[in-house]
Design a protein around this motif. Sequence first.
Motif, mmCIF file in Angstrom:
data_model
loop_
_atom_site.group_PDB
_atom_site.id
_atom_site.type_symbol
_atom_site.label_atom_id
_atom_site.label_comp_id
_atom_site.label_asym_id
_atom_site.label_seq_id
_atom_site.Cartn_x
_atom_site.Cartn_y
_atom_site.Cartn_z
ATOM 1 N N ALA A 198 0.909 -1.177 0.303
ATOM 2 C CA ALA A 198 -0.309 -0.025 0.328
ATOM 3 C C ALA A 198 1.003 1.093 -0.113
ATOM 4 O O ALA A 198 1.863 1.352 1.072
ATOM 5 C CB ALA A 198 -0.554 0.123 1.334
ATOM 6 N N THR A 216 1.119 5.439 0.449
ATOM 7 C CA THR A 216 1.176 6.086 1.468
ATOM 8 C C THR A 216 1.478 8.054 0.891
ATOM 9 O O THR A 216 2.574 7.936 0.095
ATOM 10 C CB THR A 216 1.697 6.458 3.248
ATOM 11 N N SER A 260 -7.967 3.513 -2.816
ATOM 12 C CA SER A 260 -6.415 2.900 -2.295
ATOM 13 C C SER A 260 -5.155 2.979 -3.855
ATOM 14 O O SER A 260 -5.409 2.760 -4.866
ATOM 15 C CB SER A 260 -6.504 1.253 -2.216
ATOM 16 N N TYR A 261 -4.282 3.302 -3.113
ATOM 17 C CA TYR A 261 -2.948 3.449 -4.819
ATOM 18 C C TYR A 261 -1.932 2.375 -3.988
ATOM 19 O O TYR A 261 -1.842 2.178 -2.835
ATOM 20 C CB TYR A 261 -2.174 4.611 -4.703
ATOM 21 N N LEU A 262 -1.751 1.477 -5.130
ATOM 22 C CA LEU A 262 -0.811 0.191 -4.337
ATOM 23 C C LEU A 262 0.752 0.093 -5.834
ATOM 24 O O LEU A 262 0.346 0.437 -6.472
ATOM 25 C CB LEU A 262 -1.848 -1.659 -4.334
ATOM 26 N N GLY A 289 -3.604 2.533 -8.977
ATOM 27 C CA GLY A 289 -5.105 2.705 -7.766
ATOM 28 C C GLY A 289 -6.109 3.072 -8.525
ATOM 29 O O GLY A 289 -6.694 2.181 -9.203
ATOM 30 N N THR A 303 -4.976 -7.136 -8.287
ATOM 31 C CA THR A 303 -4.434 -6.796 -7.046
ATOM 32 C C THR A 303 -6.169 -5.324 -6.540
ATOM 33 O O THR A 303 -6.099 -5.255 -5.803
ATOM 34 C CB THR A 303 -3.336 -6.138 -6.543
ATOM 35 N N VAL A 304 -5.669 -4.200 -7.316
ATOM 36 C CA VAL A 304 -6.815 -2.524 -7.161
ATOM 37 C C VAL A 304 -7.885 -3.821 -7.473
ATOM 38 O O VAL A 304 -8.792 -3.452 -6.265
ATOM 39 C CB VAL A 304 -5.955 -2.120 -8.291
ATOM 40 N N VAL A 363 -9.377 -5.533 -4.254
ATOM 41 C CA VAL A 363 -10.129 -4.694 -3.275
ATOM 42 C C VAL A 363 -11.248 -3.851 -3.635
ATOM 43 O O VAL A 363 -11.909 -3.671 -2.493
ATOM 44 C CB VAL A 363 -8.543 -3.344 -3.467
#
Length: 258
Positions: A116, A118, A146-148, A161, A193-194, A197
């Motif tokens: 993740a 930040t 969310s940004y990954l 994201g 993956t995003v 989520v």
Amino acid sequence: MTAETFDLEAAELGAAAHPLDDPVRESLRGEHRRFAQWVGRIGRYDPEVARFVGHPPQLDNQDWADLATLLGPGGGTGLRGYGHVPPPGWEVLREIDSVQMDGSALRVAPDPEVIALTTADVPEILDLIARTEPGPFTPRTLEMGSYLGLRVDGRLVAMAGERLRPRGWTEISAVCTDAEFRGRGLAGRLVRTVGAVIRERGDTPFLHAVAHNTTAISLYRTLGFTLRKRSKLTFVQAPDPRSDNRRTAVPRTTPAPH
């Protein structure tokens, strides 16, 4: 002039036939209402968060006046759809064909190596964005969802994201990979993956792409995305009386409801 911020439900905007037909205004009336600025039927994000403007499919004279108020003298934006003909004093800067893709069939898969991102990662994110140019991104864009990312030897080399949040949908955006690390499947891993989520939250993924970016579109198709809609982005610039001595009437700003 500062636009008033208010609840979209108090304005007479009408309802889109489908949330993805009007994704910006749908987002601003819902999950992203805290970022919303409105004048009449025109809405935009706080410019420190994103540079998107939502508007009716066809703008009337009042809409153009309201858009000028939101943008300010000489301000610019991109309008989605076809047939936008600005009034005198406006300038059309360029047009870009785009596609909207439905991720209902996206094959999602969480990835244990994905991290993740930040606010502490913003300098690295902005550096990666500047080198790969996936689309507009500001230091506060991270607040949209969310940004990954994926790191190699501690270096951020790929990311993706969440951006727009119309009802029941979440846009996957900022998909980018450092040129040195392309061809390794990193973008696909991040999109899946995003997507995981988004699905876990109960939404459906979607995304936008520039029509000539056939490499990215091919990747999205292999992941399960399907073409939903073709469109065009028309980039326009508002009149600036300060530069050409023309006087522009300032339209009335819709007051916030009490």
